[in-house]
Design a protein around this motif. Structure first.
Motif, short mmCIF file in Angstrom:
data_model
loop_
_atom_site.label_atom_id
_atom_site.label_comp_id
_atom_site.label_asym_id
_atom_site.label_seq_id
_atom_site.Cartn_x
_atom_site.Cartn_y
_atom_site.Cartn_z
N PHE A 1 0.94 -1.26 -0.10
CA PHE A 1 0.06 0.04 0.06
C PHE A 1 0.84 1.31 -0.13
CE2 PHE A 1 -3.41 -2.67 2.08
CZ PHE A 1 -3.91 -2.96 1.11
N ASP A 2 1.84 1.23 0.76
CA ASP A 2 2.66 2.50 0.95
C ASP A 2 4.33 2.32 0.46
OD1 ASP A 2 0.65 4.06 2.36
OD2 ASP A 2 0.80 2.88 3.86
N SER A 3 4.34 1.30 -0.14
CA SER A 3 5.85 1.04 -0.30
C SER A 3 5.96 1.03 -2.00
CB SER A 3 6.54 -0.31 0.10
OG SER A 3 5.70 -1.48 -0.31
N THR A 4 7.19 1.18 -2.36
CA THR A 4 7.23 1.28 -3.62
C THR A 4 7.61 -0.15 -4.50
OG1 THR A 4 9.61 2.28 -3.65
CG2 THR A 4 7.68 3.66 -3.94
N PRO A 5 8.69 -0.88 -3.94
CA PRO A 5 8.96 -2.32 -4.56
C PRO A 5 7.88 -3.12 -4.27
CG PRO A 5 10.67 -1.23 -3.14
CD PRO A 5 9.47 -0.58 -2.89
N SER A 6 7.80 -4.39 -5.25
CA SER A 6 6.99 -5.40 -4.87
C SER A 6 7.32 -5.96 -3.70
CB SER A 6 7.09 -6.52 -6.08
OG SER A 6 6.69 -7.54 -5.93
N SER A 7 6.38 -6.57 -3.07
CA SER A 7 6.68 -7.45 -1.80
C SER A 7 7.28 -8.63 -1.78
CB SER A 7 5.37 -7.49 -1.06
OG SER A 7 4.41 -8.14 -1.70
N PHE A 8 7.27 -9.11 -3.17
CA PHE A 8 8.04 -10.43 -3.14
C PHE A 8 9.54 -10.04 -3.17
CE2 PHE A 8 4.22 -11.80 -5.35
CZ PHE A 8 4.11 -13.16 -5.01
N TYR B 1 14.27 4.52 -3.60
CA TYR B 1 13.59 3.69 -4.35
C TYR B 1 14.52 2.60 -5.35
CZ TYR B 1 15.47 7.09 -8.25
OH TYR B 1 16.02 7.54 -9.11
N THR B 2 14.05 1.57 -5.80
CA THR B 2 14.83 0.57 -6.39
C THR B 2 14.92 0.63 -7.92
OG1 THR B 2 14.20 -0.73 -4.14
CG2 THR B 2 15.28 -1.98 -6.25
N MET B 3 15.75 0.57 -8.49
CA MET B 3 15.90 0.36 -9.69
C MET B 3 15.43 -1.01 -10.24
SD MET B 3 16.62 3.17 -11.21
CE MET B 3 16.79 2.37 -13.11
N SER B 4 14.58 -1.32 -11.18
CA SER B 4 13.95 -2.49 -11.79
C SER B 4 14.49 -2.85 -13.01
CB SER B 4 12.21 -2.47 -11.77
OG SER B 4 11.77 -3.49 -12.31
#
Length: 328
Positions: A100-107, A170-173
């Motif tokens: 809900f409040d985080s940017t990367p996937s929870s996986f 934030y994380t680079m994808s």
């Protein structure tokens, strides 16, 4: 937590605290039956098996400072000052399992089922703000007790609060499923040349002799050692970028209020007040940018790569409101 407070000269109070928190067995999402080859799962007789596992950890540590002055009468009128600063570092494996409040996937990036470390994504939390500070003040301007100058200078009140903080991690994808486990969202790219500009990238291009091309240069073939981001292939390695290694620009805001009170006899007064939010009209980037290395967007040579474009229209500009109030 541990803290102490000390009274200083001139009515000042100094407060210093250490605050820490460690949590274990936090929830995260794990695919217990990932792909091990195209179309072939770890247990081929069944399909996807997603579980909510209590195997994540977090660690928060901070050093907090506060300096304040009590509201007392001074030669220029009653003044209150308060300043605070916090240095903190918040680490975790996953910041919000529900997303809900985080940017990367929870996986996680690589499934533990295939032998990956459960802490492969351990890094700065989505909620990590390394530096946070604020300064607030309130001032009732002293005026002559009688005469015209009392009417002009008396009854004024000024107040404001300025706060700032470092940007959001934030994380680079990667943009593709580099490890073949069926999850492309959490996969991260590799670093080609750490000294290269952040807006340079290389994606897999079998038609190039180098095996890579830069979509921002009209698909020109490039050597991956000349760009910063490289689309990764296979399992994460020593060159794979960590989780939440990039930061958005910091946040800087100033709110102020100006009020003037007019006496209407002994028991009534009339107040005019102006409130200004983001008084300096500072642009604050409050949305994490698009961050997919393998995107199909092309731009002209020399332009900022769109996958690192921080421009957005979510910054809240200056706003002001005025009010009149009669007290009786």
């Amino acid at each position: 937590s541990l803290g102490f407070e000390r009274e200083l000269p001139y009515g000042l109070f100094w407060d210093t605290s250490y605050v820490g928190s460690v949590s274990h067995h936090l929830y995260r999402t794990i695919d217990m039956n990932p792909f091990v080859a195209p179309g072939v799962r770890f247990q081929p007789q069944v399909g996807v098996r997603t579980v909510r596992a209590a195997s994540a950890n977090s660690n928060y540590e901070s050093l907090q400072f506060e300096l304040k002055r009590q509201f007392k009468d001074t030669p220029i009128g009653p003044v209150m000052l308060r300043g605070s600063y916090t240095y903190a570092h918040f680490l975790d494996d996953v910041s919000d399992v529900f997303g809900f409040d985080s940017t990367p996937s929870s996986f996680q990036s690589v499934s533990q089922v295939l032998g990956a470390s459960p802490h492969i994504d351990y890094g700065s939390s989505d909620f990590d703000r390394r530096h946070v500070g604020s300064i607030g003040f309130s001032w009732e301007i002293r005026a002559p007790r009688n005469g015209l100058m009392r009417q002009i200078l008396g009854g004024w009140k000024l107040a404001g609060i300025a706060d700032w903080q470092t940007g959001e991690p934030y994380t680079m994808s990667n943009g593709t499923d580099r490890n073949g486990d069926g999850q492309s969202g959490p996969d991260r790219p590799d670093i080609g040349n750490p000294a290269a500009p952040l807006n340079t990238r290389a994606v897999i291009a079998p038609g190039c002799s180098t095996g890579f091309a830069n979509p921002d240069l009209n698909g020109a073939c490039v050597n991956p050692s000349t760009v910063h981001w490289v689309e990764g292939i296979g399992l994460p390695n020593a060159r794979t970028v960590g989780r939440n290694t990039q930061l958005t620009p910091g946040f800087n805001n100033l709110d102020m209020s100006i009020a003037k009170s007019f006496k209407l006899g002994e028991r009534r007064n009339f107040e005019y007040r102006v409130d200004m939010f983001n008084a300096t009209n500072t642009i604050n980037f409050i949305t994490v940018p698009s961050r997919v290395v393998n995107s199909n967007t092309n731009v002209k040579p020399g332009q900022i790569s769109p996958f690192l474009n921080l421009l957005n229209d979510n910054s809240i500009g200056r706003s002001m409101q005025m009010r009149l109030k009669l007290n009786f």
